[in-house]
Design a protein around this motif. Structure first.
Motif, PDB file in Angstrom:
ATOM      1  N   LYS A 455      -6.210  -5.325  -6.672  1.00  0.00           N
ATOM      2  CA  LYS A 455      -5.453  -4.904  -5.491  1.00  0.00           C
ATOM      3  C   LYS A 455      -4.091  -4.475  -6.018  1.00  0.00           C
ATOM      4  N   PRO A 456      -3.510  -3.408  -5.444  1.00  0.00           N
ATOM      5  CA  PRO A 456      -2.191  -3.006  -5.929  1.00  0.00           C
ATOM      6  C   PRO A 456      -1.181  -4.138  -5.698  1.00  0.00           C
TER       7      PRO A 456
ATOM      8  N   VAL B  68       6.708  -2.326   4.877  1.00  0.00           N
ATOM      9  CA  VAL B  68       6.883  -3.421   5.832  1.00  0.00           C
ATOM     10  C   VAL B  68       7.995  -4.331   5.346  1.00  0.00           C
ATOM     11  N   ASP B  69       9.047  -4.457   6.140  1.00  0.00           N
ATOM     12  CA  ASP B  69      10.203  -5.286   5.784  1.00  0.00           C
ATOM     13  C   ASP B  69      10.670  -5.016   4.349  1.00  0.00           C
ATOM     14  N   GLY B  70      10.745  -3.749   4.002  1.00  0.00           N
ATOM     15  CA  GLY B  70      11.292  -3.380   2.697  1.00  0.00           C
ATOM     16  C   GLY B  70      10.283  -3.371   1.566  1.00  0.00           C
ATOM     17  N   GLN B  73       4.000   0.184   0.364  1.00  0.00           N
ATOM     18  CA  GLN B  73       2.549   0.240   0.172  1.00  0.00           C
ATOM     19  C   GLN B  73       1.815  -0.995   0.685  1.00  0.00           C
ATOM     20  N   GLN B  74       2.110  -1.396   1.917  1.00  0.00           N
ATOM     21  CA  GLN B  74       1.429  -2.555   2.479  1.00  0.00           C
ATOM     22  C   GLN B  74       0.242  -2.107   3.329  1.00  0.00           C
ATOM     23  N   ILE B  79      -2.073  -7.125   7.992  1.00  0.00           N
ATOM     24  CA  ILE B  79      -0.862  -7.904   8.249  1.00  0.00           C
ATOM     25  C   ILE B  79      -0.632  -8.058   9.745  1.00  0.00           C
ATOM     26  N   GLU B  80      -0.442  -9.298  10.175  1.00  0.00           N
ATOM     27  CA  GLU B  80      -0.170  -9.554  11.586  1.00  0.00           C
ATOM     28  C   GLU B  80       1.263  -9.134  11.889  1.00  0.00           C
ATOM     29  N   VAL B  81       1.454  -8.441  13.001  1.00  0.00           N
ATOM     30  CA  VAL B  81       2.780  -7.961  13.359  1.00  0.00           C
ATOM     31  C   VAL B  81       3.617  -9.132  13.890  1.00  0.00           C
ATOM     32  N   LYS B  82       4.906  -9.128  13.516  1.00  0.00           N
ATOM     33  CA  LYS B  82       5.791 -10.227  13.948  1.00  0.00           C
ATOM     34  C   LYS B  82       7.012  -9.641  14.645  1.00  0.00           C
TER      35      LYS B  82
END
Lengths: 468, 100
Positions: A455-456, B68-70, B73-74, B79-82
């Motif tokens: 995974k990256p 995402v938050d800096g 490449q996420q 990822i659950e949004v907060k």
């Protein structure tokens, strides 16, 4: 920091949950790593959240989804070290002091475990479907639409077209109908003559009659639905500039063009073999499913000692069989660790195998009804096969004609399989195309070598390995 | 292109996409929240810079990558949004210049 454990199970779908439950029940020290935020895998995605917070949605998500809560509850009932949001990116090929090193990333940091046994329960992926225009926004998989319904009760609006074949398309249509969501058209790519071929497998399928009943019910529901249907469809082409606006296809001799805002593709699922490839376990091409699956012994152990595979990543058999395969691998490991006797293990495993045989009764019939697509190796030259690096089918054919020996050399020539998805979305297509061009069995063509990190990860995540 | 079913009892939350506030519901992934808010174009392809959006929503296709938050490449389908999360699109290629 490195921590010693007996077993690491990768994946918390039906196979991972049942395997770790069996292990925990026998006091085995097991860690479950899963990429998702909650147990269930793809099939039972967000089953706890739906059951707790949106129970009314179970009405349209259906009985076979709702059943997942029982499996999740039994998993939660045991004292299991379960770590959601964890992506495994390296498993060492060497064994030190009977243990193998495994590294995963969670919360932006890397963590190391030393495990005696590893169970791959990484599930399936939807078969990549290289048709023109499949990279346009608005084109998704049928599973992606199901995923939206399960995680967020989000549904497509505007003109929705489902294009594909297989039980999952029927299930999705049924779920959308029950949720009163409009479907503009179903473009059924199931080839002609499927029913005729399938009839021969009816006797064995009768071992698991509830599947037949459910399937029959779905087909009848679809026929009565009034949804615009096109049968025996082929040569799909999606058009649109910035996003998908429609598709064209051939159905029973005529060419059609229809408008669409969201297009859901599906041509069955194939084993997710990425982690197994990292470990260099032996795979073989499954001619009926048109995909690679790992070579296993009777208990699910792979060609690499101490590494097991259970669930759909070991060959597509579905959720109920995955639970049984997880249990079988679990008992095999419990015996290896000396917690039960060989005779006790054999008794339990034989019984589980019998149940799995009955459960799988419907499989040969399903594979005849919805055969794996035979056209992927003939994908049009102008079609993108590697989405990340935008490699065309014609590019691959050209280098094969010039002497490219196989998928790994194709990486060097074209960078196909070397983008962010690390070959997940093109490996199966590349194997099929090369096999056809060289007139060589897929087994001999093989697939990409997979190297860590699978995974990256950021440099920070890599560097965090050296912190305390 | 996407909407939400009505019978929802989950808590609303606010996050930011390219500095614009977006309402989501607790339990959404970033990708599902963006799709329901009408965002279908998440990124551009590395070579041709053609628009791309989520394809598989199960962690396989890497088409839903966002910052995402800096962190770049996420995979936003995982990822659950907060509340107050800051999500933005990324430039496909980063130019390396001599003055850093």
């Amino acid at each position: 920091m490195t921590v010693d454990v007996d077993v690491v199970v990768i994946g918390a779908g039906p196979a991972g949950m049942s395997c770790s439950r069996v292990l925990a029940q026998h006091n085995v020290n097991v860690v479950v790593l899963d990429e998702q935020n909650a147990p269930g895998g793809q099939i039972y995605k967000n089953i706890e959240g739906v059951t707790e917070k949106r129970p009314a949605d179970l009405d349209f998500l259906g009985k076979s989804y709702a059943e997942g809560i029982e499996i999740a509850n039994r998993f939660r009932a045991e004292d299991i070290d379960y770590r959601p949001g964890s992506s495994v990116w390296q498993i060492s090929s060497s064994v030190v002091g009977k243990r193998r090193e495994l590294i995963y990333s969670a919360g932006g940091k890397s963590h190391k475990l030393m495990a005696k046994y590893i169970v791959l329960a990484t599930g399936a992926i939807e078969r990549p479907i290289p048709v023109p225009g499949w990279t346009l926004p608005g084109v998704m998989t049928a599973g992606a639409l199901q995923s939206l319904l399960k995680t967020s009760a989000v549904y497509p609006t505007g003109k929705l077209v489902i294009a594909g074949s297989g039980p999952l398309t029927l299930q999705l249509i049924s779920q959308l109908m029950d949720a009163n969501i409009e479907i503009a058209a179903f473009v059924d790519t199931t080839p002609a003559g499927s029913l005729f071929r399938a009839v021969f497998h009816l006797p064995r399928a009768l071992l698991a009659p509830e599947y037949l009943k459910r399937g029959w019910h779905l087909v009848r529901k679809l026929k009565k639905s009034g949804i615009k249907m096109y049968s025996v469809a082929s040569n799909l082409e999606i058009f649109g500039d910035q996003k998908a606006t429609g598709l064209s296809f051939t159905s029973r001799g005529s060419r059609y063009g229809i408008e669409a805002d969201v297009i859901a593709l599906h041509e069955g699922v194939i084993p997710n073999t990425q982690t197994g490839r990292l470990l260099n376990i032996e795979h073989q091409w499954d001619n009926s499913q048109n995909a690679f699956r790992p070579v296993l012994d009777g208990s699910g152990e792979t060609s690499v000692a101490g590494v097991f595979a259970a669930g759909d990543n070991a060959g597509i058999l579905g959720a109920k069989s995955a639970v049984l395969s997880g249990e079988i691998a679990g008992y095999a490991i419990v015996e290896k660790l000396g917690f039960i006797k060989e005779s006790a293990r054999d008794l339990i495993i034989e019984e589980a195998k019998l149940r799995r045989f009955i459960e799988n009764g419907v499989r040969p019939m399903l594979e005849a009804l919805y055969p794996a697509p035979d056209w992927i190796a003939s994908a049009d030259n102008e079609t993108i096969i590697c989405r990340c690096e935008e490699v065309l089918a014609g590019d691959l054919r050209k280098i094969v004609a010039d002497g490219c020996a196989g998928p790994n050399q194709a990486k060097a020539f074209l960078r196909c399989g070397m983008g962010t998805c690390q070959g997940r979305m093109c490996a199966s297509t590349v194997t099929e195309i090369i096999a056809k061009e060289l007139k060589r069995p897929a087994n001999m063509v093989g697939s990409y070598n997979i190297r860590p990190p699978i995974k990256p990860i950021s440099l920070g995540e890599l560097a965090s390995l050296n912190e305390g | 292109m996407f909407n939400r079913l009505p019978n929802i009892i989950r808590k609303p939350i606010i996050f930011y996409f390219d500095n614009e506030p977006i309402e989501a519901l607790e339990g959404d992934t970033i990708a599902s929240a963006l799709l329901s808010a009408g965002v279908v174009e998440f990124r551009k392809s590395a070579l041709s810079h053609n628009k791309r959006g989520p394809y598989c929503l199960m962690g396989t296709c890497f088409e839903c990558l966002l910052e995402v938050d800096g962190v770049t490449q996420q995979q936003t389908c995982l990822i659950e949004v907060k509340n107050n999360m800051r999500v933005c699109r990324e430039e496909t290629k980063r130019l390396i210049t001599n003055d850093g």
